[in-house]
Structure formats: structure tokens, C-alpha cells
Design a protein around this motif. Structure first.
Motif, PDB file in Angstrom:
ATOM      1  N   PRO A  88      45.358  44.870  34.887  1.00  0.00           N
ATOM      2  CA  PRO A  88      46.493  44.247  35.577  1.00  0.00           C
ATOM      3  C   PRO A  88      47.259  45.193  36.476  1.00  0.00           C
ATOM      4  O   PRO A  88      48.001  44.755  37.353  1.00  0.00           O
ATOM      5  CB  PRO A  88      47.370  43.744  34.424  1.00  0.00           C
ATOM      6  CG  PRO A  88      46.989  44.582  33.253  1.00  0.00           C
ATOM      7  CD  PRO A  88      45.525  44.870  33.422  1.00  0.00           C
ATOM      8  N   GLY A 137      49.307  35.467  41.052  1.00  0.00           N
ATOM      9  CA  GLY A 137      49.403  36.877  41.403  1.00  0.00           C
ATOM     10  C   GLY A 137      48.250  37.278  42.299  1.00  0.00           C
ATOM     11  O   GLY A 137      47.992  36.652  43.333  1.00  0.00           O
ATOM     12  N   ALA A 144      50.577  33.484  36.314  1.00  0.00           N
ATOM     13  CA  ALA A 144      51.624  33.772  35.334  1.00  0.00           C
ATOM     14  C   ALA A 144      52.459  32.528  35.091  1.00  0.00           C
ATOM     15  O   ALA A 144      52.586  31.662  35.954  1.00  0.00           O
ATOM     16  CB  ALA A 144      52.507  34.910  35.832  1.00  0.00           C
ATOM     17  N   GLU A 185      44.907  35.588  39.148  1.00  0.00           N
ATOM     18  CA  GLU A 185      45.935  35.699  38.108  1.00  0.00           C
ATOM     19  C   GLU A 185      46.934  34.540  38.231  1.00  0.00           C
ATOM     20  O   GLU A 185      47.345  34.173  39.336  1.00  0.00           O
ATOM     21  CB  GLU A 185      46.717  37.004  38.274  1.00  0.00           C
ATOM     22  CG  GLU A 185      45.899  38.268  38.164  1.00  0.00           C
ATOM     23  CD  GLU A 185      46.709  39.483  38.572  1.00  0.00           C
ATOM     24  OE1 GLU A 185      46.261  40.607  38.272  1.00  0.00           O
ATOM     25  OE2 GLU A 185      47.775  39.323  39.202  1.00  0.00           O
ATOM     26  N   THR A 212      49.019  36.423  30.909  1.00  0.00           N
ATOM     27  CA  THR A 212      48.514  36.010  32.224  1.00  0.00           C
ATOM     28  C   THR A 212      47.253  35.183  32.053  1.00  0.00           C
ATOM     29  O   THR A 212      46.347  35.572  31.308  1.00  0.00           O
ATOM     30  CB  THR A 212      48.202  37.238  33.094  1.00  0.00           C
ATOM     31  OG1 THR A 212      49.383  38.012  33.271  1.00  0.00           O
ATOM     32  CG2 THR A 212      47.648  36.821  34.453  1.00  0.00           C
TER      33      THR A 212
END
Length: 345
Positions: A299, A234, A219, A217, A198
Motif C-alpha cells: 500500500p 485510491g 477505501a 484500491e 482496503t
């Protein structure tokens, strides 16, 4: 903290971010015992990569790296953040614009290269321009956060968002569908990869309504290059407990630490004295000295707030752009006109 200055001139430009060299082959090629990557401001990424190197005798030197982005040569600008992942060095564009707007599509890019390739000959650089896809993904993540981002103000929104939409519409650009009039302009200044791949993006702007730095975040960054897929945002997090009272502070740099946490520099949301419409709207975001902070990112956490701690107040500096913690020493690079300034403490 007592800091020692090492000063360089590299292509007549100032530096952003600081990333330790991990490649033994690259260090051997330059007869260096230590080195850092930095990225120079404003120009295309392939012209803006540089090494700051400590030789075996303790002397420092700068090396402006010759690089080639192939068909993407000359199509990017304003690289701001550097990060290691899986043998690659990644460079993130600011995704922002000039001090008075609008947003610039050339700044919406991610590039990468392998360090070992810089040891001999021209460095191949891969570039993916995302045409505001990352802008859309991060804005959507901010809209879902449990905290409120600071409203940019009518003039900022007009100059950065509305004007960008108008220009894109006039030129029949397909990326206009990824912008909305109530979007927040993003300024990506910091990045680090977590062990799971990430990417953690540190935003200089926006900040929270309470003036706290925001971390997002992201990804799927490597898949942009390997599979032509697009990254997915995220959670967005507010970094608490580190902003000076009554001020606004954004991320300027972030780097992993050996204990599994992260070190960062926070500071002003834009540069003073350069006609920033952002500071016209939010003057308490300009007179902010830089701070060296630490935090841990989990996370699996449900909370959208991450507690941070201040390691050092870097006053009187307002413009620390990069940070590295190596062998018990701290290294900082500052944004200076027409020079690169490395501070060692």
C-alpha cells in the motif's frame, strides 16, 4: 496439474467466485469439515448465494442458501466477487451490463452478511446500491494512473456508456451525472480485503493497453453500510508479467494468501460465443486460457505496476471463475452452463 471434478446442480445456474467458509458454527450446522461460498449468476443476490460443502465422509454437497435482503429484495443482479472482512462476507456486483450493453444500475451494488447467521434460518443480507458512484470513483482513479487503459472502441463506448446515458436521461435518473461519455465500462470480477480494510478490486475489463489485468484500491467499503458514506478509489495498478504474449487478460478471481500476498486467476475479458461486443472489438481477449498467478501488493508503493508470477496454466479452461488455496490444495470453480463445477488439485 491433475484436477479432480466435483459436480453440483444448484438452482440450475452457474457459479462465480469461491470463498472458504470461516464459521465453525456454519460448518457444524451442515456436518461439514470444509465449505466454500459461491454466488450464482444473473439473479438478485438474495437468491444467488450457495454453499459447496465437504462432509465428514469426504462426500460433497451443495446447499442453496435462503436469504432476505429486506426492501432491496429483487433489486440487484449479477453478483460476481466474494471477500471476507471483519466477520462479514461481502458480495460485489459486476457493475457491468449484458454482452451487448448498456450498463445496468442493478449490477452496481455491494452486499454483505455474517456467516454465523447462515447457520440457522433465513440469512439476513444487507445491500447498498451505489447508482454508479463506484463507477465514477474507479474511472477517476484510472484516469490518474501512470499506465494507459485499453481504449474500448467506438462501438463498445456507444453501447455501454452513451446508451446508458441516453436511457438515464430519458428516465430523469439522477445517476446520469456520474457518467461521462469518455468513461470506460467496468466489469468487476474479483475482490479481496487487505488487512487495513482496503478492498482490492480486480477488473475483468478494462485491461491496460498492453493487455495486463488492472487492480484498483477502494477505501471505505464498510462505511457504506454503517455510515451511509461512499467508497473512495485510491491507486490503480497493472499486474505485469502474467498475460500471454499478444493477448488481453483480466482478473477473474483474487484471494489473500497466508504469507501476506495474493493469489488470483486471470483470463478472458468476456465469454466466447455469446454475442460480446467487447470481443468483437478486441478478439485477442477471448481465446485466452485461465492462469493461476500470485503477487504482492504494497500500500505504500509509488509504482503503479505490480510484478506477478504464473503458478499454473489452467489450459484448456477459458472460464475459471473462482480460486481458493487451502491446506496445500487448490480449488477452482468454473463457469458452466446449468451446473457448478468444482475442480480440486
Amino acid at each position: 496439474m491433475t484436477l479432480r471434478l466435483v459436480e453440483f446442480v444448484v438452482a440450475g445456474n452457474e457459479a462465480s467466485d469461491l470463498l472458504p467458509v470461516r464459521s465453525p458454527a456454519l460448518l457444524r450446522a451442515h456436518r461439514a469439515r470444509r465449505g466454500f461460498w459461491t454466488v450464482l449468476d444473473e439473479g438478485p443476490v438474495e437468491r444467488c448465494l450457495a454453499l459447496l460443502l465437504e462432509r465428514g465422509d469426504g462426500e460433497w454437497a451443495a446447499h442453496h442458501v435462503t436469504a432476505d435482503a429486506g426492501s432491496e429484495n429483487g433489486r440487484t443482479e449479477d453478483g460476481e466477487a466474494l471477500a471476507h472482512h471483519d466477520g462479514w462476507v461481502y458480495v460485489f456486483g459486476s457493475h457491468f451490463g449484458s454482452k451487448g450493453g448498456p450498463l445496468r444500475p442493478r449490477r452496481a451494488f455491494v452486499a454483505r452478511f455474517r456467516e454465523d447467521d447462515a447457520a440457522a434460518g433465513t440469512l439476513p443480507v444487507q445491500v447498498v446500491r451505489n447508482r454508479f458512484r463506484l463507477h465514477r470513483a474507479v474511472n477517476d482513479a484510472l484516469a490518474k494512473a501512470s499506465f494507459s487503459p485499453l481504449p474500448p472502441g467506438d462501438r463498445v463506448r456507444s453501447r455501454f456508456i452513451v446508451e446508458t446515458l441516453a436511457r438515464g436521461t430519458a428516465r430523469a435518473k439522477s445517476w446520469v451525472t456520474r457518467l461521462a461519455e469518455d468513461d470506460l465500462p467496468l466489469n468487476v470480477e474479483a475482490a479481496a480485503f487487505a488487512p487495513d480494510g482496503t478492498a482490492l478490486l480486480g477488473l475483468r475489463f478494462p485491461v491496460t493497453a498492453d493487455g495486463e489485468p488492472i487492480l484498483v484500491e477502494l477505501a471505505g467499503v464498510p462505511e457504506m453500510f454503517a455510515d451511509a458514506a461512499w467508497p473512495r478509489a485510491g491507486r490503480a495498478y497493472a499486474l505485469t508479467g502474467v498475460t500471454p504474449p499478444g493477448a488481453l487478460a483480466g482478473f477473474r478471481a483474487v484471494t489473500p494468501t497466508p504469507d501476506g500476498g495474493y493469489a488470483a486467476v486471470i483470463g478472458s475479458i468476456d465469454a466466447l460465443g455469446k454475442g460480446s461486443v467487447l470481443l468483437d472489438a478486441h478478439p485477442t481477449g477471448g481465446e485466452v486460457t485461465s492462469r493461476h498467478v500470485r503477487f504482492r501488493w504494497d500500500p505504500g508503493a509509488d509504482e503503479h505496476r505490480i510484478p506477478g508470477e504464473v503458478v499454473a496454466d489452467l489450459a484448456p479452461f477459458h472460464h475459471v471463475e473462482g480460486l481458493a488455496e487451502c491446506d496445500g490444495a487448490c480449488f477452482y470453480v468454473t463457469d458452466e452452463d446449468h451446473r457448478v463445477a468444482l475442480w480440486v488439485g
